[in-house]
Design a protein around this motif. Structure first.
Motif, PDB file in Angstrom:
ATOM      1  N   ARG A   5     -38.594 -44.715 -63.847  1.00 26.59           N
ATOM      2  CA  ARG A   5     -39.750 -43.937 -64.313  1.00 26.59           C
ATOM      3  C   ARG A   5     -40.935 -44.311 -63.447  1.00 26.59           C
ATOM      4  O   ARG A   5     -41.058 -45.450 -63.019  1.00 26.59           O
ATOM      5  CB  ARG A   5     -40.045 -44.255 -65.777  1.00 26.59           C
ATOM      6  CG  ARG A   5     -38.994 -43.742 -66.727  1.00 26.59           C
ATOM      7  CD  ARG A   5     -39.392 -44.079 -68.165  1.00 26.59           C
ATOM      8  NE  ARG A   5     -38.439 -43.559 -69.092  1.00 26.59           N
ATOM      9  CZ  ARG A   5     -38.572 -42.399 -69.739  1.00 26.59           C
ATOM     10  NH1 ARG A   5     -39.624 -41.651 -69.540  1.00 26.59           N
ATOM     11  NH2 ARG A   5     -37.668 -41.984 -70.576  1.00 26.59           N
ATOM     12  N   GLU A   6     -41.796 -43.356 -63.227  1.00 26.90           N
ATOM     13  CA  GLU A   6     -43.019 -43.657 -62.485  1.00 26.90           C
ATOM     14  C   GLU A   6     -44.188 -42.943 -63.136  1.00 26.90           C
ATOM     15  O   GLU A   6     -44.020 -41.907 -63.772  1.00 26.90           O
ATOM     16  CB  GLU A   6     -42.884 -43.307 -61.011  1.00 26.90           C
ATOM     17  CG  GLU A   6     -42.689 -41.848 -60.690  1.00 26.90           C
ATOM     18  CD  GLU A   6     -42.589 -41.624 -59.196  1.00 26.90           C
ATOM     19  OE1 GLU A   6     -43.605 -41.237 -58.580  1.00 26.90           O
ATOM     20  OE2 GLU A   6     -41.494 -41.813 -58.640  1.00 26.90           O
ATOM     21  N   PRO A   7     -45.386 -43.499 -63.001  1.00 29.80           N
ATOM     22  CA  PRO A   7     -46.553 -42.869 -63.623  1.00 29.80           C
ATOM     23  C   PRO A   7     -46.982 -41.613 -62.867  1.00 29.80           C
ATOM     24  O   PRO A   7     -46.914 -41.562 -61.638  1.00 29.80           O
ATOM     25  CB  PRO A   7     -47.623 -43.955 -63.541  1.00 29.80           C
ATOM     26  CG  PRO A   7     -47.208 -44.828 -62.412  1.00 29.80           C
ATOM     27  CD  PRO A   7     -45.718 -44.756 -62.334  1.00 29.80           C
ATOM     28  N   LEU A   8     -47.414 -40.615 -63.627  1.00 33.80           N
ATOM     29  CA  LEU A   8     -47.868 -39.361 -63.034  1.00 33.80           C
ATOM     30  C   LEU A   8     -49.010 -38.825 -63.888  1.00 33.80           C
ATOM     31  O   LEU A   8     -48.859 -38.652 -65.104  1.00 33.80           O
ATOM     32  CB  LEU A   8     -46.726 -38.345 -62.984  1.00 33.80           C
ATOM     33  CG  LEU A   8     -47.015 -37.023 -62.269  1.00 33.80           C
ATOM     34  CD1 LEU A   8     -47.193 -37.241 -60.768  1.00 33.80           C
ATOM     35  CD2 LEU A   8     -45.894 -36.018 -62.520  1.00 33.80           C
ATOM     36  N   GLY A   9     -50.156 -38.572 -63.254  1.00 39.12           N
ATOM     37  CA  GLY A   9     -51.280 -37.960 -63.955  1.00 39.12           C
ATOM     38  C   GLY A   9     -50.955 -36.529 -64.317  1.00 39.12           C
ATOM     39  O   GLY A   9     -50.354 -35.804 -63.523  1.00 39.12           O
ATOM     40  N   THR A  62     -51.935 -31.585 -76.377  1.00 36.28           N
ATOM     41  CA  THR A  62     -50.528 -31.954 -76.489  1.00 36.28           C
ATOM     42  C   THR A  62     -49.758 -31.088 -75.502  1.00 36.28           C
ATOM     43  O   THR A  62     -49.790 -29.859 -75.585  1.00 36.28           O
ATOM     44  CB  THR A  62     -50.017 -31.714 -77.919  1.00 36.28           C
ATOM     45  OG1 THR A  62     -50.827 -32.468 -78.824  1.00 36.28           O
ATOM     46  CG2 THR A  62     -48.564 -32.129 -78.046  1.00 36.28           C
ATOM     47  N   ALA A  63     -49.088 -31.737 -74.565  1.00 33.40           N
ATOM     48  CA  ALA A  63     -48.396 -31.014 -73.491  1.00 33.40           C
ATOM     49  C   ALA A  63     -46.884 -31.067 -73.690  1.00 33.40           C
ATOM     50  O   ALA A  63     -46.355 -31.991 -74.312  1.00 33.40           O
ATOM     51  CB  ALA A  63     -48.762 -31.616 -72.139  1.00 33.40           C
ATOM     52  N   ALA A  95     -41.426 -35.960 -69.047  1.00 32.20           N
ATOM     53  CA  ALA A  95     -42.412 -36.992 -69.361  1.00 32.20           C
ATOM     54  C   ALA A  95     -41.965 -37.783 -70.576  1.00 32.20           C
ATOM     55  O   ALA A  95     -41.586 -37.211 -71.599  1.00 32.20           O
ATOM     56  CB  ALA A  95     -43.771 -36.349 -69.623  1.00 32.20           C
ATOM     57  N   GLY A  96     -42.004 -39.098 -70.424  1.00 30.70           N
ATOM     58  CA  GLY A  96     -41.729 -39.985 -71.546  1.00 30.70           C
ATOM     59  C   GLY A  96     -43.037 -40.363 -72.208  1.00 30.70           C
ATOM     60  O   GLY A  96     -43.835 -39.510 -72.578  1.00 30.70           O
ATOM     61  N   ARG A  97     -43.282 -41.652 -72.293  1.00 28.31           N
ATOM     62  CA  ARG A  97     -44.507 -42.134 -72.943  1.00 28.31           C
ATOM     63  C   ARG A  97     -45.742 -41.665 -72.164  1.00 28.31           C
ATOM     64  O   ARG A  97     -45.783 -41.726 -70.942  1.00 28.31           O
ATOM     65  CB  ARG A  97     -44.469 -43.652 -73.015  1.00 28.31           C
ATOM     66  CG  ARG A  97     -45.622 -44.229 -73.821  1.00 28.31           C
ATOM     67  CD  ARG A  97     -45.451 -45.677 -74.072  1.00 28.31           C
ATOM     68  NE  ARG A  97     -45.366 -46.403 -72.803  1.00 28.31           N
ATOM     69  CZ  ARG A  97     -45.260 -47.704 -72.722  1.00 28.31           C
ATOM     70  NH1 ARG A  97     -45.191 -48.437 -73.804  1.00 28.31           N
ATOM     71  NH2 ARG A  97     -45.202 -48.294 -71.543  1.00 28.31           N
ATOM     72  N   VAL A  98     -46.742 -41.209 -72.913  1.00 25.45           N
ATOM     73  CA  VAL A  98     -47.989 -40.732 -72.317  1.00 25.45           C
ATOM     74  C   VAL A  98     -49.125 -41.633 -72.806  1.00 25.45           C
ATOM     75  O   VAL A  98     -49.253 -41.880 -74.000  1.00 25.45           O
ATOM     76  CB  VAL A  98     -48.279 -39.263 -72.704  1.00 25.45           C
ATOM     77  CG1 VAL A  98     -49.610 -38.805 -72.132  1.00 25.45           C
ATOM     78  CG2 VAL A  98     -47.152 -38.352 -72.236  1.00 25.45           C
ATOM     79  N   VAL A 107     -51.694 -39.896 -68.519  1.00 27.64           N
ATOM     80  CA  VAL A 107     -50.768 -40.384 -67.502  1.00 27.64           C
ATOM     81  C   VAL A 107     -49.424 -40.611 -68.188  1.00 27.64           C
ATOM     82  O   VAL A 107     -49.340 -41.368 -69.163  1.00 27.64           O
ATOM     83  CB  VAL A 107     -51.276 -41.686 -66.837  1.00 27.64           C
ATOM     84  CG1 VAL A 107     -50.274 -42.186 -65.811  1.00 27.64           C
ATOM     85  CG2 VAL A 107     -52.643 -41.449 -66.199  1.00 27.64           C
ATOM     86  N   ALA A 108     -48.401 -39.939 -67.688  1.00 25.64           N
ATOM     87  CA  ALA A 108     -47.073 -40.030 -68.294  1.00 25.64           C
ATOM     88  C   ALA A 108     -46.143 -40.867 -67.430  1.00 25.64           C
ATOM     89  O   ALA A 108     -46.278 -40.897 -66.204  1.00 25.64           O
ATOM     90  CB  ALA A 108     -46.485 -38.633 -68.461  1.00 25.64           C
TER      91      ALA A 108
END
Length: 193
Positions: A5-9, A62-63, A95-98, A107-108
């Motif tokens: 997993r990596e962070p993504l805005g 909420t996305a 997206a997992g945890r946001v 950031v997810a």
């Protein structure tokens, strides 16, 4: 999907960006200006997700869990002084945890979906290729200039139809979530009927 997993805005919108599609954005909120600055500095994209609940401005919306990486192709300033972007859809993600930063940016932790296979269009989907041909003739634009061989690729035909047909955002979102390009085309056929 990969285990990493990596962070993504995230840039939630009331629209669905599909791979290969291009959209224009007007950016004025501080959280998104910061996101674009960071993306430019790091040479990476950001995530576009459909808003399921809430608005594009103000409190974090909420996305949807599935979205598309947006790569910046061009930017400028509008007559009103706002930042204008032209972005293109690239990889799909889940997206997992946001987390929400202090500035309101979401950031997810994302997992990238597997790339579409290079499968050829199946005979049962030839009607969709014909429909796409007609849409491209009328609409013109960049996809009309694509090599003719692309019109035999299952994934490309599906994404272009998802982009060009007058679908509801929820219908586009459903197509985005399907991993198999042939299932995507089957679903498009049911939508046409």
């Amino acid at each position: 999907m990969s285990a990493d997993r990596e962070p993504l805005g995230l840039f939630p919108l009331h629209t669905v960006l599909v791979p290969g599609a291009s959209i224009g954005l007007r950016v004025f909120e501080r959280r998104y200006l910061d996101l674009i600055r960071d993306c430019g500095r790091e040479g990476r994209g950001f995530g576009v997700c459909l808003i399921m609940e809430g608005q594009e401005t103000g409190a974090p919306a909420t996305a949807a869990a599935f979205g598309t990486e947006a790569l910046i192709e061009d930017f400028g300033t509008g007559d009103d002084g706002l930042l204008l972007l032209r972005v293109r859809g690239a990889r799909r993600f889940h997206a997992g945890r946001v987390r929400v930063r202090d500035n309101g940016l979401q950031v997810a932790e994302v997992e990238w979906c597997a790339p579409d296979p290079d499968d050829e269009l199946r005979p049962e989907h030839s009607l969709l290729a014909t429909l796409l041909e007609g849409l491209l003739e009328k609409a013109g634009g960049e996809h009309h200039l694509a090599p003719h061989a692309r019109r035999d690729e299952a994934a490309w035909v599906g994404w272009r139809l998802a982009e060009l047909l007058p679908l509801a955002p929820a219908q586009r979102q459903w197509l985005l979530q399907l991993d198999d390009p042939h299932r995507r085309l089957d679903h498009l056929l049911t939508l046409l009927h």
